[in-house]
Design a protein around this motif. Structure first.
Motif, short mmCIF file in Angstrom:
data_model
loop_
_atom_site.label_atom_id
_atom_site.label_comp_id
_atom_site.label_asym_id
_atom_site.label_seq_id
_atom_site.Cartn_x
_atom_site.Cartn_y
_atom_site.Cartn_z
N LEU A 136 57.07 80.03 35.16
CA LEU A 136 56.58 79.13 35.66
C LEU A 136 54.88 79.45 35.86
O LEU A 136 54.44 80.29 36.29
CB LEU A 136 57.08 78.96 37.22
N SER A 137 54.10 78.17 35.48
CA SER A 137 52.57 78.35 35.58
C SER A 137 52.10 77.44 36.66
O SER A 137 52.50 76.38 36.55
CB SER A 137 51.95 78.13 34.14
N LEU A 138 51.58 78.20 37.61
CA LEU A 138 51.09 77.42 38.78
C LEU A 138 49.54 77.51 39.14
O LEU A 138 49.15 78.72 39.34
CB LEU A 138 52.12 77.87 39.93
N LEU A 139 49.04 76.63 39.19
CA LEU A 139 47.95 76.41 39.30
C LEU A 139 47.28 75.85 40.74
O LEU A 139 47.67 74.67 40.91
CB LEU A 139 46.59 75.92 38.39
N VAL A 140 46.61 76.78 41.69
CA VAL A 140 46.46 76.22 43.05
C VAL A 140 44.95 76.27 43.41
O VAL A 140 44.23 77.33 42.84
CB VAL A 140 47.50 76.93 44.07
N ARG A 141 44.53 75.81 44.47
CA ARG A 141 43.40 75.97 45.11
C ARG A 141 43.43 77.27 46.01
O ARG A 141 44.34 77.50 46.62
CB ARG A 141 43.03 74.89 46.38
N ASN A 142 42.48 78.10 45.75
CA ASN A 142 42.48 79.45 46.46
C ASN A 142 42.05 79.51 47.89
O ASN A 142 40.91 79.43 48.26
CB ASN A 142 41.75 80.41 45.50
N ASP A 179 46.27 77.28 49.12
CA ASP A 179 47.18 78.36 49.32
C ASP A 179 46.72 79.87 49.08
O ASP A 179 45.66 80.08 48.23
CB ASP A 179 48.38 78.17 47.99
N ARG A 180 46.82 80.68 50.10
CA ARG A 180 46.56 82.17 50.02
C ARG A 180 47.57 82.87 49.21
O ARG A 180 48.69 82.64 49.39
CB ARG A 180 46.25 82.69 51.41
N LEU A 181 46.87 83.84 48.35
CA LEU A 181 47.77 84.30 47.49
C LEU A 181 48.97 84.95 48.07
O LEU A 181 50.18 84.88 47.52
CB LEU A 181 47.04 85.33 46.52
N GLY A 182 48.81 85.69 49.02
CA GLY A 182 49.99 86.50 49.86
C GLY A 182 50.95 85.76 50.26
O GLY A 182 52.25 85.85 50.15
N GLU A 183 50.55 84.79 51.02
CA GLU A 183 51.57 83.55 51.54
C GLU A 183 52.43 82.88 50.34
O GLU A 183 53.72 82.77 50.53
CB GLU A 183 50.85 82.65 52.37
N LEU A 184 51.48 82.40 49.47
CA LEU A 184 52.47 81.89 48.35
C LEU A 184 53.12 82.77 47.42
O LEU A 184 54.32 82.53 47.18
CB LEU A 184 51.25 81.32 47.11
N THR A 185 52.85 83.94 47.47
CA THR A 185 53.65 84.97 46.82
C THR A 185 55.11 85.16 47.63
O THR A 185 56.18 85.20 47.05
CB THR A 185 53.22 86.35 46.72
N ARG A 186 55.02 85.01 48.95
CA ARG A 186 56.10 85.09 49.88
C ARG A 186 56.90 83.77 49.48
O ARG A 186 58.28 83.85 49.59
CB ARG A 186 55.80 85.46 51.22
N ARG A 187 56.28 82.44 49.67
CA ARG A 187 57.18 81.38 49.54
C ARG A 187 57.74 81.56 48.26
O ARG A 187 58.86 80.99 48.06
CB ARG A 187 56.01 80.33 49.52
N LEU A 188 57.24 82.04 46.95
CA LEU A 188 57.73 81.70 45.97
C LEU A 188 59.00 82.78 45.76
O LEU A 188 60.19 82.53 45.16
CB LEU A 188 56.75 82.32 44.68
N ALA A 189 58.90 83.97 46.60
CA ALA A 189 60.12 84.90 46.42
C ALA A 189 61.18 84.05 47.10
O ALA A 189 62.36 84.68 46.73
CB ALA A 189 59.63 86.40 47.17
N ALA A 239 37.57 79.80 42.51
CA ALA A 239 37.98 78.43 43.12
C ALA A 239 39.31 78.06 43.17
O ALA A 239 40.06 77.74 44.07
CB ALA A 239 37.22 77.34 42.69
N LEU A 240 40.15 78.64 42.15
CA LEU A 240 41.38 78.64 41.82
C LEU A 240 42.05 79.67 41.30
O LEU A 240 41.58 80.49 40.80
CB LEU A 240 41.59 77.44 40.68
N THR A 241 43.53 79.68 41.96
CA THR A 241 44.34 80.67 41.50
C THR A 241 45.22 80.21 40.60
O THR A 241 46.04 79.26 40.56
CB THR A 241 44.96 81.35 42.74
N HIS A 242 45.65 81.22 39.48
CA HIS A 242 46.57 80.74 38.52
C HIS A 242 47.47 81.83 38.27
O HIS A 242 47.35 83.10 38.03
CB HIS A 242 45.98 80.78 37.10
N LEU A 243 48.89 81.34 38.82
CA LEU A 243 49.93 82.35 39.04
C LEU A 243 50.95 82.17 37.70
O LEU A 243 51.35 80.96 37.53
CB LEU A 243 50.59 82.28 40.40
N ILE A 244 51.54 83.15 37.08
CA ILE A 244 52.42 83.32 36.15
C ILE A 244 53.75 84.07 36.64
O ILE A 244 53.71 85.31 37.14
CB ILE A 244 52.06 84.04 34.88
#
Length: 250
Positions: A136-142, A179-189, A239-244
């Motif tokens: 999953l490639s997810l691009l969000v506002r940081n 989305d803040r990276l830490g919170e989004l990582t927890r949501r994804l988990a 500006a943006l965070t791209h998560l793999i």
């Protein structure tokens, strides 16, 4: 989804410096993480289809889903002979109705999550589309870098407020969510996904005016952005965070 109705303003930004940097950086970052063999790809919120068409040009079989007929028309106009691209006009919330679970090796969702007040239903839908071992490639506002733009523009009140906010008004005039990276990582988990790699996008060029010309030294700019987007501490304030992301082991 609050993006509806803003398509014309979005189209005005296509091909500008900020758009070129975003699309090129995401393309390069994806290339580092996708299988070399042909994949079944689902692009959720494909918009004008920049990434969908690039994936199809590399031999992947692409399904592009977007709610906007206007943007899908742009995508379809770019389909070249030999490309395997299917377009579907529908809301992202309908993933579970439209597609079989686990039917895609790669799912893209770029610049979409920010328009949902509650990201969890969409995240659940995206996770459900992934085949075992999929990406999953997810691009969000940081959200962690939300104060950077107003601060660098000298808007001190806006910068102070942004430290504690996740809402912002974007350049097409829509109030969106970061989305803040830490919170989004927890949501994804919570949806069975783990973040394998993450990048920043537009560390240096986010303040470029909408009408900024493409510079003669674009290659150097892209090289600097690519380096910053994979290097601490720069990527954390992009500006943006791209998560793999991939399904969690076990």
């Amino acid at each position: 989804m609050r993006f509806s109705g803003a398509e014309s303003r979005w189209r005005e930004g296509l091909g500008t410096l900020r758009d070129v940097v975003r699309q090129e950086l995401v393309t390069r970052q994806l290339a580092e993480n996708l299988p070399a063999t042909a994949c079944h790809v689902l692009d959720v919120g494909s918009g004008q289809g920049t990434q969908a068409l690039r994936m199809a040009a590399r031999g992947h079989q692409v399904t592009a889903l977007d709610a906007s007929r206007e943007l899908l028309d742009l995508l379809e106009a770019g389909i070249q002979p030999g490309m395997r691209v299917r377009t579907v006009q529908a809301q992202a919330e309908r993933l579970g109705e439209l597609f079989e679970p686990g039917g895609f090796d790669v799912v893209l969702c770029h610049g979409v999550l920010m328009y949902f007040d509650d990201p969890d239903p969409l995240l659940a839908g995206l996770a459900g589309m992934l085949a075992p071992g999929g990406v999953l490639s997810l691009l969000v506002r940081n959200g962690d870098g939300l104060a950077m733009r107003p601060g660098l523009q000298g808007d001190w009140a806006g910068a102070l407020a942004a430290f504690d906010e996740t809402r912002y008004r974007n350049r097409i005039g829509v109030t969106a969510r970061a989305d803040r990276l830490g919170e989004l990582t927890r949501r994804l988990a919570g949806h069975g996904l783990e973040v394998g790699r993450w990048y920043g996008v537009r560390v240096f060029s986010d303040l470029a005016p909408r009408d900024a010309p493409i510079p003669a030294d674009l290659d150097a700019l892209l090289a600097a952005e690519e380096r910053a987007g994979s290097t601490d501490p720069y990527r954390a304030v992009a500006a943006l965070t791209h998560l793999i992301c991939r399904p969690a082991a076990g």
